[in-house]
Motif scaffolding. Sequence first.
Motif, PDB file in Angstrom:
ATOM      1  N   ILE A 144       0.843  -1.203   0.000  1.00 17.88           N
ATOM      2  CA  ILE A 144       0.000   0.000   0.000  1.00 17.88           C
ATOM      3  C   ILE A 144       0.875   1.249   0.000  1.00 17.88           C
ATOM      4  O   ILE A 144       0.620   2.214  -0.740  1.00 17.88           O
ATOM      5  N   LYS A 145       1.936   1.232   0.814  1.00 17.48           N
ATOM      6  CA  LYS A 145       2.817   2.403   0.861  1.00 17.48           C
ATOM      7  C   LYS A 145       3.575   2.571  -0.459  1.00 17.48           C
ATOM      8  O   LYS A 145       3.790   3.691  -0.932  1.00 17.48           O
ATOM      9  N   GLU A 146       3.949   1.451  -1.063  1.00 19.88           N
ATOM     10  CA  GLU A 146       4.615   1.535  -2.376  1.00 19.88           C
ATOM     11  C   GLU A 146       3.690   2.167  -3.414  1.00 19.88           C
ATOM     12  O   GLU A 146       4.105   3.044  -4.187  1.00 19.88           O
ATOM     13  N   ILE A 147       2.439   1.731  -3.421  1.00 21.20           N
ATOM     14  CA  ILE A 147       1.473   2.307  -4.362  1.00 21.20           C
ATOM     15  C   ILE A 147       1.234   3.777  -4.052  1.00 21.20           C
ATOM     16  O   ILE A 147       1.082   4.606  -4.959  1.00 21.20           O
ATOM     17  N   MET A 148       1.209   4.119  -2.765  1.00 20.19           N
ATOM     18  CA  MET A 148       1.002   5.511  -2.372  1.00 20.19           C
ATOM     19  C   MET A 148       2.082   6.408  -2.983  1.00 20.19           C
ATOM     20  O   MET A 148       1.791   7.462  -3.569  1.00 20.19           O
ATOM     21  N   TYR A 149       3.339   5.997  -2.893  1.00 21.97           N
ATOM     22  CA  TYR A 149       4.418   6.815  -3.440  1.00 21.97           C
ATOM     23  C   TYR A 149       4.404   6.812  -4.972  1.00 21.97           C
ATOM     24  O   TYR A 149       4.800   7.797  -5.600  1.00 21.97           O
ATOM     25  N   LYS A 150       3.934   5.729  -5.571  1.00 22.88           N
ATOM     26  CA  LYS A 150       3.815   5.711  -7.032  1.00 22.88           C
ATOM     27  C   LYS A 150       2.737   6.679  -7.502  1.00 22.88           C
ATOM     28  O   LYS A 150       2.879   7.326  -8.541  1.00 22.88           O
ATOM     29  N   ILE A 151       1.656   6.776  -6.741  1.00 25.70           N
ATOM     30  CA  ILE A 151       0.607   7.738  -7.088  1.00 25.70           C
ATOM     31  C   ILE A 151       1.142   9.164  -6.980  1.00 25.70           C
ATOM     32  O   ILE A 151       0.880  10.014  -7.852  1.00 25.70           O
ATOM     33  N   ILE A 152       1.913   9.419  -5.920  1.00 22.65           N
ATOM     34  CA  ILE A 152       2.491  10.759  -5.760  1.00 22.65           C
ATOM     35  C   ILE A 152       3.460  11.048  -6.900  1.00 22.65           C
ATOM     36  O   ILE A 152       3.489  12.169  -7.440  1.00 22.65           O
ATOM     37  N   GLU A 153       4.228  10.041  -7.299  1.00 26.82           N
ATOM     38  CA  GLU A 153       5.157  10.218  -8.411  1.00 26.82           C
ATOM     39  C   GLU A 153       4.407  10.491  -9.712  1.00 26.82           C
ATOM     40  O   GLU A 153       4.810  11.338 -10.509  1.00 26.82           O
ATOM     41  N   MET A 154       3.291   9.789  -9.917  1.00 28.13           N
ATOM     42  CA  MET A 154       2.491  10.009 -11.118  1.00 28.13           C
ATOM     43  C   MET A 154       1.926  11.422 -11.137  1.00 28.13           C
ATOM     44  O   MET A 154       1.735  12.020 -12.206  1.00 28.13           O
ATOM     45  N   SER A 155       1.663  11.988  -9.960  1.00 26.58           N
ATOM     46  CA  SER A 155       1.082  13.334  -9.885  1.00 26.58           C
ATOM     47  C   SER A 155       1.997  14.390 -10.470  1.00 26.58           C
ATOM     48  O   SER A 155       1.530  15.462 -10.864  1.00 26.58           O
ATOM     49  N   ALA A 156       3.291  14.106 -10.496  1.00 23.52           N
ATOM     50  CA  ALA A 156       4.233  15.089 -11.043  1.00 23.52           C
ATOM     51  C   ALA A 156       4.029  15.295 -12.534  1.00 23.52           C
ATOM     52  O   ALA A 156       4.348  16.359 -13.067  1.00 23.52           O
ATOM     53  N   ILE A 157       3.483  14.278 -13.220  1.00 27.65           N
ATOM     54  CA  ILE A 157       3.276  14.398 -14.665  1.00 27.65           C
ATOM     55  C   ILE A 157       1.802  14.429 -15.035  1.00 27.65           C
ATOM     56  O   ILE A 157       1.459  14.787 -16.160  1.00 27.65           O
ATOM     57  N   LYS A 158       0.916  14.077 -14.106  1.00 25.67           N
ATOM     58  CA  LYS A 158      -0.521  14.097 -14.390  1.00 25.67           C
ATOM     59  C   LYS A 158      -1.215  14.773 -13.218  1.00 25.67           C
ATOM     60  O   LYS A 158      -1.431  14.166 -12.164  1.00 25.67           O
ATOM     61  N   THR A 159      -1.541  16.018 -13.391  1.00 22.94           N
ATOM     62  CA  THR A 159      -2.129  16.803 -12.319  1.00 22.94           C
ATOM     63  C   THR A 159      -3.478  16.231 -11.898  1.00 22.94           C
ATOM     64  O   THR A 159      -4.316  15.925 -12.741  1.00 22.94           O
ATOM     65  N   GLY A 160      -3.670  16.100 -10.587  1.00 26.90           N
ATOM     66  CA  GLY A 160      -4.958  15.675 -10.048  1.00 26.90           C
ATOM     67  C   GLY A 160      -4.980  14.280  -9.490  1.00 26.90           C
ATOM     68  O   GLY A 160      -5.946  13.891  -8.832  1.00 26.90           O
ATOM     69  N   VAL A 161      -3.924  13.486  -9.723  1.00 21.68           N
ATOM     70  CA  VAL A 161      -3.918  12.104  -9.246  1.00 21.68           C
ATOM     71  C   VAL A 161      -3.837  12.060  -7.731  1.00 21.68           C
ATOM     72  O   VAL A 161      -4.606  11.353  -7.066  1.00 21.68           O
ATOM     73  N   PHE A 162      -2.906  12.822  -7.160  1.00 22.01           N
ATOM     74  CA  PHE A 162      -2.751  12.849  -5.703  1.00 22.01           C
ATOM     75  C   PHE A 162      -4.014  13.413  -5.045  1.00 22.01           C
ATOM     76  O   PHE A 162      -4.375  13.028  -3.929  1.00 22.01           O
ATOM     77  N   ASN A 163      -4.679  14.330  -5.719  1.00 25.07           N
ATOM     78  CA  ASN A 163      -5.906  14.906  -5.174  1.00 25.07           C
ATOM     79  C   ASN A 163      -6.923  13.823  -4.858  1.00 25.07           C
ATOM     80  O   ASN A 163      -7.575  13.845  -3.799  1.00 25.07           O
ATOM     81  N   THR A 164      -7.082  12.885  -5.792  1.00 21.35           N
ATOM     82  CA  THR A 164      -8.051  11.804  -5.599  1.00 21.35           C
ATOM     83  C   THR A 164      -7.709  10.987  -4.366  1.00 21.35           C
ATOM     84  O   THR A 164      -8.594  10.651  -3.557  1.00 21.35           O
ATOM     85  N   LEU A 165      -6.441  10.678  -4.172  1.00 24.60           N
ATOM     86  CA  LEU A 165      -6.015   9.849  -3.042  1.00 24.60           C
ATOM     87  C   LEU A 165      -6.182  10.576  -1.713  1.00 24.60           C
ATOM     88  O   LEU A 165      -6.804  10.054  -0.781  1.00 24.60           O
ATOM     89  N   ILE A 166      -5.646  11.785  -1.595  1.00 20.98           N
ATOM     90  CA  ILE A 166      -5.672  12.474  -0.306  1.00 20.98           C
ATOM     91  C   ILE A 166      -7.093  12.858   0.081  1.00 20.98           C
ATOM     92  O   ILE A 166      -7.483  12.789   1.249  1.00 20.98           O
ATOM     93  N   SER A 167      -7.894  13.231  -0.904  1.00 22.77           N
ATOM     94  CA  SER A 167      -9.284  13.602  -0.605  1.00 22.77           C
ATOM     95  C   SER A 167     -10.055  12.406  -0.059  1.00 22.77           C
ATOM     96  O   SER A 167     -10.775  12.519   0.940  1.00 22.77           O
ATOM     97  N   TYR A 168      -9.906  11.249  -0.681  1.00 23.38           N
ATOM     98  CA  TYR A 168     -10.643  10.065  -0.213  1.00 23.38           C
ATOM     99  C   TYR A 168     -10.176   9.651   1.179  1.00 23.38           C
ATOM    100  O   TYR A 168     -10.997   9.357   2.059  1.00 23.38           O
ATOM    101  N   CYS A 169      -8.855   9.619   1.400  1.00 20.71           N
ATOM    102  CA  CYS A 169      -8.339   9.190   2.704  1.00 20.71           C
ATOM    103  C   CYS A 169      -8.771  10.135   3.809  1.00 20.71           C
ATOM    104  O   CYS A 169      -9.229   9.705   4.875  1.00 20.71           O
ATOM    105  N   CYS A 170      -8.641  11.440   3.576  1.00 16.50           N
ATOM    106  CA  CYS A 170      -9.018  12.400   4.617  1.00 16.50           C
ATOM    107  C   CYS A 170     -10.507  12.324   4.926  1.00 16.50           C
ATOM    108  O   CYS A 170     -10.923  12.375   6.092  1.00 16.50           O
ATOM    109  N   LYS A 171     -11.335  12.191   3.897  1.00 15.97           N
ATOM    110  CA  LYS A 171     -12.779  12.091   4.133  1.00 15.97           C
ATOM    111  C   LYS A 171     -13.119  10.819   4.908  1.00 15.97           C
ATOM    112  O   LYS A 171     -13.946  10.839   5.820  1.00 15.97           O
TER     113      LYS A 171
END
Length: 1610
Positions: free
Chosen positions: A1007-1034
């Motif tokens: 899960i942590k590996e995927i988490m960092y891959k999502i953050i890495e993907m966010s550097a080239i595709k805006t909005g990916v990290f938004n989906t993750l952090i918004s769902y987790c915080c909610k």
Amino acid sequence: MECVLAEALLSQSRDPRALLAALCRGEASAERVETLRFLLQRLEDEAARGGGGAGPLPEAAREVAAGYLVPLLRGLRGRPGGGPDRRRVLRAAGAALRSCARLAGDPQLAATLAEEALRDLLAAGPAPGAEAAVEVLAAVGPCLRPREDRPLLERVARAALGLALGADGPGAGAGAGAGRAEDAAALAAGRLLPALGQCGGAALRAVWGGLVAAGAPSGPGRVGPQLLVLSALAERLLPEPGAGRGPRAREEGPDARRCWRFWRTVQAGLAQAQDALTRRRARYLLQRAVEVSAELGAPCTCGPQEGTGPSLFWWSEKKKDELLKFWENYILIMETLEGNQIHVIKPVLPKLKSLFEYAVSEEDGCWLFHPSWHMCIYKRMFESENKILTKEGVIHFLELYETKILPFSPEFSEFIIGPLMDALSESSLYIRSPGQLIGSGSPLGLKLQKFLVTYVSLLPEEIKSIFLLKFIQKMTSRHWCGIPILFLSKALANVPRYKALGVDGLLALRDVLQCTMITHQILLRGAAQCYLLQTAMNLVDVEKVSLSDISTFLMSLRQEESLRRGTSLWTELCDWLRVNESRFRHASACSSIGLPETSSLNAYVKNLVQECIKSPSWEREDHFMPDWFEAKLVAMMVLLAVDVEGMKSQYSEKRRTQNVLRIFLDPLLESLMKFGTNAYMPLLKTDRCLQLLLKLLHTCMLKGSSTQDDEVFTLLQSFVLSTTESVSEFILRRLTMNELSSVSDLDRCHLYLMVLTELINLHLKVGWKRGNPIWRVISPLKNASIQHLQELDSGQDPTLARQIQRVVSMAALAMVCEAIDQKPELQLDSLDAGPTERFLSSLPLNCTLQKPHAEKQSSSFEESSASQGWGKIVAQYIHDQWICLSFLLRKYHTLIPASEGEVLEPILPAIQMPVRTLQAALEALTVLPSDQVLPVFRCMKILVPKLLTSSEALCVESFDTAWKIISALSNTQLIFWSNLKAFVQFVFDTKVLTIAAKIKGQAYFKIKEIMYKIIEMSAIKTGVFNTLISYCCKSWIVSASDVPQVSLSSAKNYSELVLEACIFGTVFRRDQRLIQDVQTYIENLGHDCAANMVIENTKREDHYVRICAVKFLCLLHGSNVSHKLFMEDLAIKLLDKDDLVSKCRTRYYVNSQQHRVKNRIWQTLLVLFPSFDQNFLNRIIDKIFQAGFINNQASIKYFIEWIIILILHKFPQFLLKFWDCFSYGEENLKTSICTFLSVLSHLDIITQNIPEKKPILKQALIIVLQWCFNHNFSIRLYALVALKKIWSMCKTLNMEEFDALTSVIESSLNEVENMPGAGNAKKNWQRIQEHFFFATFHPLQDYCLETIFYIFPRLSGLVEDEWIAIGKFTRFTDIPLDAGFQWYLSPTHLCELKPGDWAQQDIGSHSGEADSQSEWTDVQKKIIPWKNSAPDLDLEVVFQDRVARLGKSISRLIVVASLIDKPTNLGGLCRTCEVFGASALIVDSLQCVRDKQFQSLSVSAEQWLPLVEVKPPQLIDFLQQKKAEGYTVIGVEQTAKSVDLTQYSFPERSLLLLGNEREGIPANLIQELDVCVEIPQQGIIRSLNVHVSGALLIWEYTRQQLLRHEDTES
């Protein structure tokens, strides 16, 4: 040397024949042939002086020519290569041949040689032999007789011109190498043609005729050769000044000034040539023509090719001064543009405006000069490699009509539609200006809009339509990026209403709409469509177009992006249709869909509906389903017509709208009512009716229209509900009675299920009743579908009809499950497992449909299956299976066991055997296409939490497989986001996170590996990290409300996610930042742009990641133990991150990634501060103080100082640790003392809650007074600010302990406040007192989100990407804050301030005595409290003192190299300055002397030369100071007013300012220069290396000073 060699040879033997014969023997080396040339030229000179010409010499010359030189030249033809020696032999042999021809005295010899060479040339073409032939012709050409050899001269001239131009002359199209052909062409143009020009008028006229012939090549590729020929013959093609005024002086030669082709070629060279040499030739020809005209003084005129309009060139002696001024400025501008440096070109641009003033007559407003000359300048700017220069050129052109109205010119319009629009296609031109707020709009875009409106309004009426049509057609000629097409569309939309466009224009606009669809930026695309529709409404001549044309055009717009009901654009369109309803063209022909044309909107729409539902008799029943285009068009036009009618009757009875809608829909409703009873209704008619019904509902309910108060929607809803029973019975029959049997019927099945879903939604809106028609359909549909599936599983032969019915039944069952799942009112059975549930649970998952046998199938099957593919049908079938299963899993999720061993006889296998089901889900992910995996993800979301403990490896495999699908979809815009959301929901489910953290196994780390891959993907595709952090915080917030005491136990294990969110933010590339800026600009337009109302804001900006994390942290409470532990853990991780960033790079630049990350860290720590208690601060206080000792940027220093102030205010017991910070060694405090002194400047806030303040004030005063002695100016300045605050508090408390110091402190403070003059010290004292941190900022009252995330970053100089406006916090509603949250807005005036020019400066540890002396020597006495009479120090005295210590002579030359970056250049300059005795070298940083590259070039010169550090921002003050001391500031730069170095006399006190390697001297510093000196150049390259330029000027200064010293001594 040549004469000496020839004399030596002649002295050995006076027999020239013997000498010539000796030289003609042996190998023909370059040296031998050159010696022969020397001797022949010497003999020729003697013969000319009367020393020869008779006797054996002529015969010897003939023998040498025929027997040696001609064979030699022919022999060189076949010799490949040869390099420089070959060229030397050719050149020498040609010159020798010329001497032979003259010595022979036989004109026929020259003609014979020329004939032979011409034959060789025509035969050889561009091969190596051509060069030899050209050399012969160039040698003997001047010897030909103008009259007797005229035909030969003309043939040679034509051949030479053809070779030079590379046209249809000799050798054109030959296969020789391009380099050899270019050499031959250059030789022909450079040697042969000028030689022929000396032979008289015949050859010259032949060349000129070839150049100006109608068929002469004139393309861009021919401009270079043409200009090469013209420049070579310039002296012959232009009149000769001073050669006499009589007509005989020029009667044989042409006058190029009077030929329009000559001037068009020159203009093409100026504007289009790619190489600098060709452009230089064009400028030479222009300048030469102007000089000749000025010297001759005779009138001259050359009109354009068309014969009308202003002249391309003209001259009048009466206007000589104005003409010379015009052309002088013109050539100056063209030469300046060669430099490609914007700071050099900008000062010249005002001269371009003056060219327009010269070019337009004030009397009659006509062009005096042809506007094509001005267009050449703009073309050069537009085609520059420097995009800044291109942007300046475009803006300058767009500003033309702001100050002056120019006469109409066709060339102007062609230029706008051609080069200007080509330049406007570059997206980078639309970047906002420095200092301009984000979202305020592109300056160029706004200027474009203003220009187009002005220009079109000034066009003649007969031209407007043509121009606008060409303008729009140009927009269709290329694939535009989203930003240029947006601003061009917006500019067009603002053009005032004018009847300009007919059907062609409407078609062109439709093509432009297709261009907008290319961009992936939906908001940009939607906004462009809105503006293009407004353009059509403004510019279309309704009398030239029909309603059919209009409706077809409207269909090019995407309703989900631009044109929707309820928006202002829809209302504007309705009003436009209402006003022009009776004016549309009435055509007798039928429309594109077969309708007779009518000008009445209502009649047109009524015909549309009738035609739509009518099934032509010739259409086959078994054909594919009709296209949706017609249904979309009819639905849109029906609603438009109804809304238009509503506008007409808004003040009359509302029943009129109902009547009109009823009239329109009567044919449709009548047909729908017959669906249930008329079993023989044509299939295509039913398809069209249902398509139209569906599109009417969709168009009416689209976002942007308020359906609650929408009268039209209410009426439409009532009409549709009245047909529910008939339609639902029809659909039930079609789906269950085996009527769908072909592949094409699957589209109909999809249509029926969509209609059924919409009918369910409508009935739920009006109120669900068990007896309604839908209720009576759902249960039979479900039962029939199950029955079909059970029957087809009996092993019957898989015919096409059976397999299609199987797919239809599964799709119908999936629709019922989805409807029941989303709408509990439709629940048909109890929660007990009935037959339906048992059947669904027993379905064989991922069972593929066997492809049916084709023997007995019709050709329809073959055609259909080939077009659609059986695999796609099977995928849909499996997809529908998983929809049913996800419904079942959600319904019975409580029955899912943790392992399969607990159930012996499962009633619901898919539920009670979860491992098998999850394995099937993994298999489905490998089978299904990416757009069909959503239901599988939903099933995995339910299964994984149940199995994570017992089957961890299987769950990890499911995570891995799902992530591979998501990462492969990252470039697929349509389905990526929905799949990502479903993926995040099942991998980061709260239960999954909790269990994984508890067992700390493979799943936790995956899960942590995927988490960092999502953050890495966010550097080239805006909005990916938004989906993750918004769902987790909610999800964590929801769990927090459910279980208060253990709410964040799982979140603590994943605090890295919140940490990364708090510091997240990529540094965008310029193009990405531009897109975000433009999107913000569109959003700021609000309701004025309909796209904002239509397109949902997805909140995918990077800012929303931090906003989500910050709002989540604001919801946590320190009273909750789990919340408190989470925040403390996060704070420690943030401090560790700050320490790591500080260690990775000790010095970092402002707005770099390191700077931004550190800034975000301290912003988050400020947000967390209220939850810190004393015990926790005891653990981290040392880290916070240690951060103050680090070399930080200003914005970070403010945050550190702020948090220290808050800590000391809340917990005064930490003051003892704070005092200890002032006791560190001086080396440590050099980089940090200003931070701690700034904290003391807010001592009144710190001591606010302390009853006994006197001990604290005493300690503070002792510390501050010590730092007032420091040698560094900045430290003393901060100490004075703190002293002023502390002393005012002491006076308020009447502290008698400091009476002895009162007079000293008061006098020092008064001295600072009332210092005379306007020097740097006074300015800086005023600036720091007015600085926001000391003058306005209140650490307690300004503690809010706005100050932390918007005001401080804005005031401290951070790039605008880091400013987060408070409006974004309020708009982000995914994380709602408490109603009583008071941290949003700052109550003080801090938000009204503008960024000042003072920022805290860290004093680096490398700063030494030289730094303080060079920067602040003139202000030392004014800021040292105890030394009120310290003497002024002078920079020159410091230099001379050091020189005296070194024991060497010195000049008074100061060399300023602060703008130079490269260590190699600085090292070389240091060495040069030391060698020539410069008094000092000024550099940006003294650290440069440690660089190895610097040291390798300086060779220890820095040890013997005074080096002074002056930063680039301080240069203006430094130069002004030096001016005041009598120095002349000299810039090494090419400007419009620069002085030639050879003409400049250096003053003794000279300061030499050198520019940057790339940009030169900035424009703001050019204004500070007393003079600009440029180095004269002869070559093509425009600039020298900065070290070389500096060395030349340093030597010239030294040379002049040495000469003056010698003169003085003599």
